[in-house]
Design a protein around this motif. Structure first.
Motif, mmCIF file in Angstrom:
data_model
loop_
_atom_site.group_PDB
_atom_site.id
_atom_site.type_symbol
_atom_site.label_atom_id
_atom_site.label_comp_id
_atom_site.label_asym_id
_atom_site.label_seq_id
_atom_site.Cartn_x
_atom_site.Cartn_y
_atom_site.Cartn_z
ATOM 1 N N UNK A 41 0.840 -1.202 0.000
ATOM 2 C CA UNK A 41 0.000 0.000 0.000
ATOM 3 C C UNK A 41 0.877 1.254 0.000
ATOM 4 N N UNK A 42 0.268 2.354 -0.334
ATOM 5 C CA UNK A 42 0.937 3.652 -0.251
ATOM 6 C C UNK A 42 -0.019 4.542 0.540
ATOM 7 N N UNK A 43 0.393 4.957 1.745
ATOM 8 C CA UNK A 43 -0.512 5.659 2.654
ATOM 9 C C UNK A 43 0.243 6.753 3.419
ATOM 10 N N UNK A 44 -0.116 8.026 3.264
ATOM 11 C CA UNK A 44 -1.079 8.616 2.335
ATOM 12 C C UNK A 44 -0.773 8.199 0.890
ATOM 13 N N UNK A 45 -1.831 8.146 0.105
ATOM 14 C CA UNK A 45 -1.723 7.575 -1.230
ATOM 15 C C UNK A 45 -1.138 8.531 -2.267
ATOM 16 N N UNK A 46 -0.208 8.010 -3.055
ATOM 17 C CA UNK A 46 0.214 8.622 -4.307
ATOM 18 C C UNK A 46 -0.532 7.853 -5.398
ATOM 19 N N UNK A 47 -1.348 8.458 -6.209
ATOM 20 C CA UNK A 47 -1.474 9.894 -6.491
ATOM 21 C C UNK A 47 -2.705 10.571 -5.882
ATOM 22 N N UNK A 48 -3.512 9.863 -5.072
ATOM 23 C CA UNK A 48 -4.816 10.456 -4.728
ATOM 24 C C UNK A 48 -4.784 11.327 -3.485
ATOM 25 N N UNK A 49 -3.765 11.144 -2.623
ATOM 26 C CA UNK A 49 -3.716 11.903 -1.373
ATOM 27 C C UNK A 49 -4.712 11.419 -0.335
ATOM 28 N N UNK A 50 -5.333 10.243 -0.553
ATOM 29 C CA UNK A 50 -6.238 9.677 0.453
ATOM 30 C C UNK A 50 -5.426 9.147 1.636
ATOM 31 N N UNK A 51 -6.041 9.162 2.824
ATOM 32 C CA UNK A 51 -5.362 8.708 4.040
ATOM 33 C C UNK A 51 -6.202 7.628 4.708
ATOM 34 N N UNK A 52 -5.577 6.491 5.010
ATOM 35 C CA UNK A 52 -6.303 5.419 5.696
ATOM 36 C C UNK A 52 -6.414 5.725 7.187
ATOM 37 N N UNK A 53 -7.550 5.359 7.774
ATOM 38 C CA UNK A 53 -7.765 5.591 9.202
ATOM 39 C C UNK A 53 -7.134 4.462 10.014
ATOM 40 N N UNK A 54 -7.028 4.671 11.334
ATOM 41 C CA UNK A 54 -6.522 3.618 12.222
ATOM 42 C C UNK A 54 -7.383 2.371 12.095
ATOM 43 N N UNK A 55 -8.683 2.582 11.984
ATOM 44 C CA UNK A 55 -9.612 1.450 11.887
ATOM 45 C C UNK A 55 -9.332 0.634 10.615
ATOM 46 N N UNK A 56 -9.129 1.339 9.510
ATOM 47 C CA UNK A 56 -8.808 0.634 8.253
ATOM 48 C C UNK A 56 -7.496 -0.136 8.368
ATOM 49 N N UNK A 57 -6.490 0.492 8.997
ATOM 50 C CA UNK A 57 -5.187 -0.175 9.130
ATOM 51 C C UNK A 57 -5.314 -1.422 10.009
ATOM 52 N N UNK A 58 -6.142 -1.338 11.035
ATOM 53 C CA UNK A 58 -6.376 -2.513 11.896
ATOM 54 C C UNK A 58 -7.021 -3.646 11.109
ATOM 55 N N UNK A 59 -8.003 -3.290 10.296
ATOM 56 C CA UNK A 59 -8.675 -4.314 9.472
ATOM 57 C C UNK A 59 -7.695 -4.934 8.475
ATOM 58 N N UNK A 60 -6.899 -4.079 7.883
ATOM 59 C CA UNK A 60 -5.887 -4.558 6.926
ATOM 60 C C UNK A 60 -4.929 -5.520 7.611
ATOM 61 N N UNK A 61 -4.443 -5.131 8.794
ATOM 62 C CA UNK A 61 -3.501 -5.983 9.534
ATOM 63 C C UNK A 61 -4.145 -7.324 9.873
ATOM 64 N N UNK A 62 -5.400 -7.285 10.264
ATOM 65 C CA UNK A 62 -6.078 -8.535 10.633
ATOM 66 C C UNK A 62 -6.168 -9.477 9.435
ATOM 67 N N UNK A 63 -6.477 -8.913 8.276
ATOM 68 C CA UNK A 63 -6.546 -9.738 7.060
ATOM 69 C C UNK A 63 -5.171 -10.307 6.707
ATOM 70 N N UNK A 64 -4.148 -9.459 6.758
ATOM 71 C CA UNK A 64 -2.795 -9.912 6.417
ATOM 72 C C UNK A 64 -2.345 -11.005 7.386
ATOM 73 N N UNK A 65 -2.678 -10.826 8.656
ATOM 74 C CA UNK A 65 -2.287 -11.808 9.686
ATOM 75 C C UNK A 65 -2.931 -13.159 9.407
ATOM 76 N N UNK A 66 -4.190 -13.100 8.983
ATOM 77 C CA UNK A 66 -4.925 -14.339 8.706
ATOM 78 C C UNK A 66 -4.211 -15.158 7.627
ATOM 79 N N UNK A 67 -3.589 -14.447 6.660
ATOM 80 C CA UNK A 67 -2.924 -15.147 5.558
ATOM 81 C C UNK A 67 -1.401 -15.129 5.696
#
Lengths: 370, 370
Positions: free
Chosen positions: B152-178
């Motif tokens: 991932x790229x966070x904050x995102x290039x090229x959109x400048x979007x920023x992931x929240x703590x909640x999103x990062x937690x969900x992402x980590x949980x998914x990555x951990x599962x696999x």
């Protein structure tokens, strides 16, 4: 398959831990104040630190090109140190299944990378009895139609041997016959003890790729300034790899490099190298003489190092580790080159530092009963 | 297989040829005089330019680590720019046959490298209708037991979007599962328009590998200063790769980086970024308003760029080339992200420069009949 870069690992781990680091093969560096005049310093301090040209600053490309007969700026690519130049070359050129021929002993970066990138590696050995040159007939016997690359280091790390124009011509003729590239690591060019600049391989062969930089003969590794010199079409390929590896080199280092590569400054820096090394090779020879019959030594023709064989019944890595832990001196064991029984001493430091370091080595030798 | 890095190629070839370079995604840089005080400049000019620590200066490692909750110097490796950090990560981790999941659009270095190193690549798309976030359920549907890495790229290039703590937690949980690594390119962290620093992925996941550097939010690409942050065992592996790629980073850049990463200076530099971007996002929005109904725009939350969709019947590369040749303005075409119909504008330059550049883009728009 990943193969650790033994010598760099050894240096990375220990070079900042010892009192006397005799593991480096370059010359003792200067400071910005030594290198730039007042006007240049003023300009330097007021430069905006934005992106540089990814191929390299055009002025720098031009100065570097001038050091190679017949080359222009399209033949040059600036890199983060000569290490990145070697890396990009190996990554661009070497495909799984390629045959590559490597000079041994050598700075072991390209041999390691060749294996990592899936090549089968053959070695052409420098021979102590030939004054650390290799035998052209032996090279010929290793060449096949699958040979993609011949990799040399000239002047040689770690032996300091220098190939003649005649040898380079013969090498080029052999490579041409098999349509192989030659990689010529020339980072020790310019520090010749007799003051006669080593010929660049690029003068003799259209498929030569030269790697070089400011870390060794030019004495300033902390700049991380390197370059590749090759035919324009080859440089184009290498450049598109560099987009992925690091984009561009420091604009601050490039500004200093422009000054260093101006012909007058370049000559002064190399004259300093020659003078320092001449003194230190004599100092080193005198030190060897205090241990009669213990070492074999072919004095280097260039470069900041001395490569010696020893007649002590101890493994080279074990001995280097003893020196490191008991005497706080770091030298490079021959094992790093697959040549146990040899040691590489950096001799590019100030004479008093070198002398004290060598006295500590004598103490280490005494401690193991010689 | 080699795949050209389209965006870097485009920038490499043209960024120094145009009058108005709006292709860069960072902030306008300062000079050494702006960054160092008199005493520091004096020290800097008198430093010997020798080899640095290959992992990075211990003081710098420490300052960088402090910016990441719970990290210490053994978790950091200093590189030649964040580009080399990304490179080393990809080279170390990705083996032929691996599956990797890449955020798209994205800085295309790691996707390109993943393919070059033989991975099969799946894309998780940022969606304009989600404010340029991605859908976690869609990510889950892409994961398999073969997934080695999510990038991932966070904050995102090229959109400048920023992931929240909640999103990062969900992402980590998914990555951990696999049991997949997460690569988190965080080079735009610190330039948030609302001044709230983006969470680092390293806070949420033990197998996160963060890449970052001083080129974007820190505004000084000419230093070529980057770093990796990860678990100590991962850093050790990455470090042994760096022996091969470039050994170490410039000691001059590291000295300046130490100053920049001191908490007080770091905060000042980021406050400057926030202030410049706030002004320029407004300027950019006002410019868009002069072309009603021609563009779609989700304003960035961070980073020196604006990503817009356009309703003009022209290919993005063709349009960018027209602007380049006729108006001497460089912007990045959406094609570089596989997203024709979009354009990326760098908005981190001084406002008058940006404003003049945008007026030239208006002229280009008029010339094609809109």
């Amino acid at each position: 398959m990943f193969i650790e870069f033994e010598m760099e690992r050894f240096q990375s781990l220990y070079e900042n831990e010892v009192d006397y680091n005799l593991s480096d093969s370059g010359l003792h560096p200067l400071t910005i104040k030594d290198l730039l005049n007042e006007e240049e310093i003023n300009h330097f301090l007021n430069m905006e630190i934005g992106y540089g040209y990814t191929q390299g600053d055009p002025v720098l490309l031009n100065h570097v090109a001038q050091w190679y007969p017949g080359q222009c700026e399209n033949n040059v690519l600036i890199t983060n140190g000569s290490a990145e130049a070697n890396f990009i070359l190996a990554w661009s050129l070497i495909q799984p299944g390629d045959e590559v021929i490597m000079m041994l002993p050598n700075y072991m970066q390209v041999p390691g990378l060749a294996k990592i990138f899936g090549a089968s590696v053959k070695y052409i050995h420098l021979k102590e009895e030939l004054g650390w040159h290799f035998d052209m007939d032996e090279l010929q016997s290793l060449l096949t139609n699958k040979t993609k690359l011949i990799s040399i280091c000239n002047p040689s790390n770690p032996t300091g041997a220098v190939m003649s124009a005649e040898e380079l011509k013969q090498l080029a003729a052999l490579a041409r016959e098999y349509d192989a590239y030659i990689h010529s690591d020339e980072v020790y060019r310019g520090s010749e003890l007799n003051g006669n600049e080593t010929y660049s391989c690029i003068e003799f062969y259209e498929k030569a790729i030269v790697t070089c930089g400011l870390s060794k003969s030019f004495a300033h590794p902390g700049l991380r300034m390197g370059w590749l010199v090759a035919d324009e079409s080859i440089i184009k390929d290498l450049w598109s790899r560099k987009d992925y590896s690091s984009i561009c080199a420091s604009v601050l280092s490039q500004y200093i490099a422009i000054k260093m590569m101006q012909p007058n400054t370049r000559k002064k820096i190399h004259a300093r190298a020659t003078s320092m090394l001449s003194t230190n090779v004599e100092l080193f020879q005198n030190w060897l003489n205090t241990h009669p019959d213990l070492f074999s030594f072919v004095p280097p023709k260039a470069g900041g190092m001395a490569f010696v064989g020893y007649k002590m019944d101890i493994n080279s890595t074990k001995f280097a580790n003893l020196l490191r832990t008991e005497q706080s001196v770091l030298i490079v064991p021959g094992d790093c080159y697959g040549m146990d029984g040899y040691l590489r001493f950096g001799i590019g430091s100030p004479s008093d530092y070198l002398s004290t370091g060598l006295n500590l080595v004598s103490q280490g030798i005494k401690n193991i009963g010689y």
